[in-house]
Design an enzyme around this catalytic site. Structure first.
Site, PDB file in Angstrom:
ATOM      1  N   GLU A 192      13.082  -8.818   1.314  1.00 44.30           N
ATOM      2  CA  GLU A 192      12.241  -7.685   1.720  1.00 44.30           C
ATOM      3  C   GLU A 192      13.005  -6.391   1.464  1.00 44.30           C
ATOM      4  OE1 GLU A 192       9.783  -8.110   5.168  1.00 44.30           O
ATOM      5  OE2 GLU A 192      10.357  -6.125   5.904  1.00 44.30           O
ATOM      6  N   ARG A 240       7.872   1.131  13.041  1.00 41.81           N
ATOM      7  CA  ARG A 240       8.544   0.849  11.763  1.00 41.81           C
ATOM      8  C   ARG A 240       9.815   0.009  11.958  1.00 41.81           C
ATOM      9  NH1 ARG A 240       5.781   4.127   7.988  1.00 41.81           N
ATOM     10  NH2 ARG A 240       5.141   6.123   8.863  1.00 41.81           N
ATOM     11  N   TYR A 269      11.112   8.870   0.424  1.00 39.21           N
ATOM     12  CA  TYR A 269      11.088   7.688  -0.447  1.00 39.21           C
ATOM     13  C   TYR A 269      11.798   7.871  -1.780  1.00 39.21           C
ATOM     14  CZ  TYR A 269       7.782   6.210   3.108  1.00 39.21           C
ATOM     15  OH  TYR A 269       7.216   5.869   4.317  1.00 39.21           O
ATOM     16  N   ARG A 307       5.275  10.478  -3.885  1.00 36.68           N
ATOM     17  CA  ARG A 307       4.951  10.405  -2.452  1.00 36.68           C
ATOM     18  C   ARG A 307       6.181  10.787  -1.608  1.00 36.68           C
ATOM     19  NH1 ARG A 307       4.531   4.783   0.975  1.00 36.68           N
ATOM     20  NH2 ARG A 307       4.084   5.715   3.007  1.00 36.68           N
ATOM     21  N   HIS A 325       4.622  -4.013   9.085  1.00 40.29           N
ATOM     22  CA  HIS A 325       4.599  -3.877  10.540  1.00 40.29           C
ATOM     23  C   HIS A 325       3.322  -4.427  11.178  1.00 40.29           C
ATOM     24  CE1 HIS A 325       7.653  -1.168   9.134  1.00 40.29           C
ATOM     25  NE2 HIS A 325       6.761  -0.337   8.608  1.00 40.29           N
ATOM     26  N   ARG A 384      13.900   5.307  11.301  1.00 37.36           N
ATOM     27  CA  ARG A 384      12.701   6.156  11.290  1.00 37.36           C
ATOM     28  C   ARG A 384      12.218   6.439  12.713  1.00 37.36           C
ATOM     29  NH1 ARG A 384       9.712   5.561   6.319  1.00 37.36           N
ATOM     30  NH2 ARG A 384       8.284   7.111   7.202  1.00 37.36           N
ATOM     31  N   HIS A 403      12.900  -2.046   1.622  1.00 36.97           N
ATOM     32  CA  HIS A 403      12.289  -0.781   2.036  1.00 36.97           C
ATOM     33  C   HIS A 403      13.083   0.359   1.433  1.00 36.97           C
ATOM     34  CE1 HIS A 403       9.564  -2.773   4.700  1.00 36.97           C
ATOM     35  NE2 HIS A 403      10.582  -3.526   5.114  1.00 36.97           N
ATOM     36  N   LEU A 404      12.366   1.312   0.904  1.00 35.61           N
ATOM     37  CA  LEU A 404      13.033   2.466   0.287  1.00 35.61           C
ATOM     38  C   LEU A 404      13.797   3.262   1.329  1.00 35.61           C
ATOM     39  CD1 LEU A 404       9.778   2.972  -1.495  1.00 35.61           C
ATOM     40  CD2 LEU A 404      11.871   3.000  -2.841  1.00 35.61           C
ATOM     41  N   SER A 405      13.134   3.487   2.464  1.00 39.13           N
ATOM     42  CA  SER A 405      13.762   4.248   3.545  1.00 39.13           C
ATOM     43  C   SER A 405      14.480   3.289   4.493  1.00 39.13           C
ATOM     44  CB  SER A 405      12.686   5.025   4.315  1.00 39.13           C
ATOM     45  OG  SER A 405      11.766   4.129   4.931  1.00 39.13           O
ATOM     46  N   ASP A 450       2.018 -14.926   6.931  1.00 35.76           N
ATOM     47  CA  ASP A 450       1.584 -16.328   6.809  1.00 35.76           C
ATOM     48  C   ASP A 450       1.664 -16.785   5.360  1.00 35.76           C
ATOM     49  OD1 ASP A 450       1.055 -16.582   9.495  1.00 35.76           O
ATOM     50  OD2 ASP A 450      -1.125 -16.496   9.313  1.00 35.76           O
ATOM     51  N   ALA A 507       3.351  -0.445   4.767  1.00 38.64           N
ATOM     52  CA  ALA A 507       2.963  -0.466   6.185  1.00 38.64           C
ATOM     53  C   ALA A 507       2.531  -1.857   6.644  1.00 38.64           C
ATOM     54  CB  ALA A 507       1.848   0.545   6.431  1.00 38.64           C
ATOM     55  N   PRO A 521       0.792  -1.223   0.000  1.00 34.37           N
ATOM     56  CA  PRO A 521       0.000   0.000   0.000  1.00 34.37           C
ATOM     57  C   PRO A 521       0.830   1.281   0.000  1.00 34.37           C
ATOM     58  CG  PRO A 521      -0.063  -1.082   2.148  1.00 34.37           C
ATOM     59  CD  PRO A 521       0.581  -2.035   1.207  1.00 34.37           C
ATOM     60  N   ASN A 522       0.294   2.257  -0.692  1.00 31.20           N
ATOM     61  CA  ASN A 522       0.893   3.600  -0.785  1.00 31.20           C
ATOM     62  C   ASN A 522       2.221   3.623  -1.537  1.00 31.20           C
ATOM     63  OD1 ASN A 522      -1.136   5.092   0.779  1.00 31.20           O
ATOM     64  ND2 ASN A 522      -0.434   3.787   2.453  1.00 31.20           N
ATOM     65  N   ASN A 572       8.188  -5.218  -1.117  1.00 32.57           N
ATOM     66  CA  ASN A 572       8.114  -4.113  -0.163  1.00 32.57           C
ATOM     67  C   ASN A 572       6.663  -4.067   0.310  1.00 32.57           C
ATOM     68  OD1 ASN A 572       7.931  -1.752   1.265  1.00 32.57           O
ATOM     69  ND2 ASN A 572       8.988  -0.490  -0.259  1.00 32.57           N
TER      70      ASN A 572
HETATM   71  C1  DQA Z   1       8.314   1.533   3.548  1.00 31.57           C
HETATM   72  C2  DQA Z   1       8.433   1.791   5.046  1.00 31.57           C
HETATM   73  C3  DQA Z   1       7.101   1.577   5.746  1.00 31.57           C
HETATM   74  O1  DQA Z   1       7.234   1.848   7.138  1.00 31.57           O
HETATM   75  C4  DQA Z   1       6.048   2.506   5.177  1.00 31.57           C
HETATM   76  O2  DQA Z   1       4.798   2.261   5.782  1.00 31.57           O
HETATM   77  C5  DQA Z   1       5.962   2.443   3.703  1.00 31.57           C
HETATM   78  C6  DQA Z   1       7.195   2.340   2.926  1.00 31.57           C
HETATM   79  C7  DQA Z   1       9.624   1.880   2.804  1.00 31.57           C
HETATM   80  O3  DQA Z   1       9.738   1.453   1.659  1.00 31.57           O
HETATM   81  O4  DQA Z   1      10.486   2.582   3.324  1.00 31.57           O
HETATM   82  O5  DQA Z   1       4.891   2.565   3.124  1.00 31.57           O
HETATM   83  O6  DQA Z   1       8.054   0.151   3.356  1.00 31.57           O
END
Ligand code: DQA
Length: 150
Positions: free
Chosen positions: A100, A114, A22, A17, A82, A109, A102-104, A89, A79, A9-10, A76
């Site tokens: 896995e 997170r 990011y 964004r 977490h 953080r 993560h951009l950040s 599962d 959210a 998501p997002n 990725n």
């Molecule tokens: C994220 C980090 C997550 O905490 C956040 O909710 C995201 C992006 C990252 O790529 O840094 O949506 O997965």
């Protein structure tokens, strides 16, 4: 080697964004980064991309990857990293090696939630803080591991 790259998501508006967190590049940069990192082996990986804002949509796509016998997954979960036991599962039972991403750098953080990942424990490894380059590094890692295993 078939590799599915999944964003949760997002993550549908990467580059737009919160670019200060990011980054300014979108997923369209990934194939070229993979080609650069793979060099003469670029032909050895076939990439598919998927993004969903819903937990069920992500799980349905991962189950399809299992049916399709995909070789590796780069994910990725956004959210859901977490919060989603359901996604964890799914990744556990399908048994496809995954990295896995993560951009950040989630470990740095401010929000402590997170710092926890429900999905990372079964991953081959985690990459965080490299922006979209992380997806390409993950593809290269999955390919490299497979070479050494065979
Ligand atoms: C994220 C980090 C997550 O905490 C956040 O909710 C995201 C992006 C990252 O790529 O840094 O949506 O997965």
């Amino acid at each position: 080697m078939d590799i599915l790259i999944v964003n949760g998501p997002n993550l549908g508006y990467l580059g737009v964004r919160q670019p200060e967190i990011y980054g300014t590049r979108g997923m369209d940069a990934v194939p070229e980064l993979v080609a650069e990192l793979m060099g003469p082996h670029a032909h050895a990986v076939r990439l598919s991309f998927f993004q969903s804002n819903s937990e069920g949509g992500l799980i349905d796509r991962l189950e399809q990857a299992w049916k399709d016998r995909v070789d590796g997954i780069v994910i990725n979960p956004g959210a859901y990293t977490h919060t989603s036991l359901a996604l964890a599962d799914c990744l556990a039972w399908i048994g496809i090696p995954y990295v896995e991403v993560h951009l950040s750098n989630v470990a740095g953080r401010a929000e402590s939630i997170r710092h926890t990942s429900l999905t990372a424990p079964r991953a081959v490894g985690t990459l965080a803080g490299f922006g979209v380059l992380g997806y390409a590094l993950a593809v290269r890692a999955l390919w490299q591991i497979r070479q050494t295993a065979s």
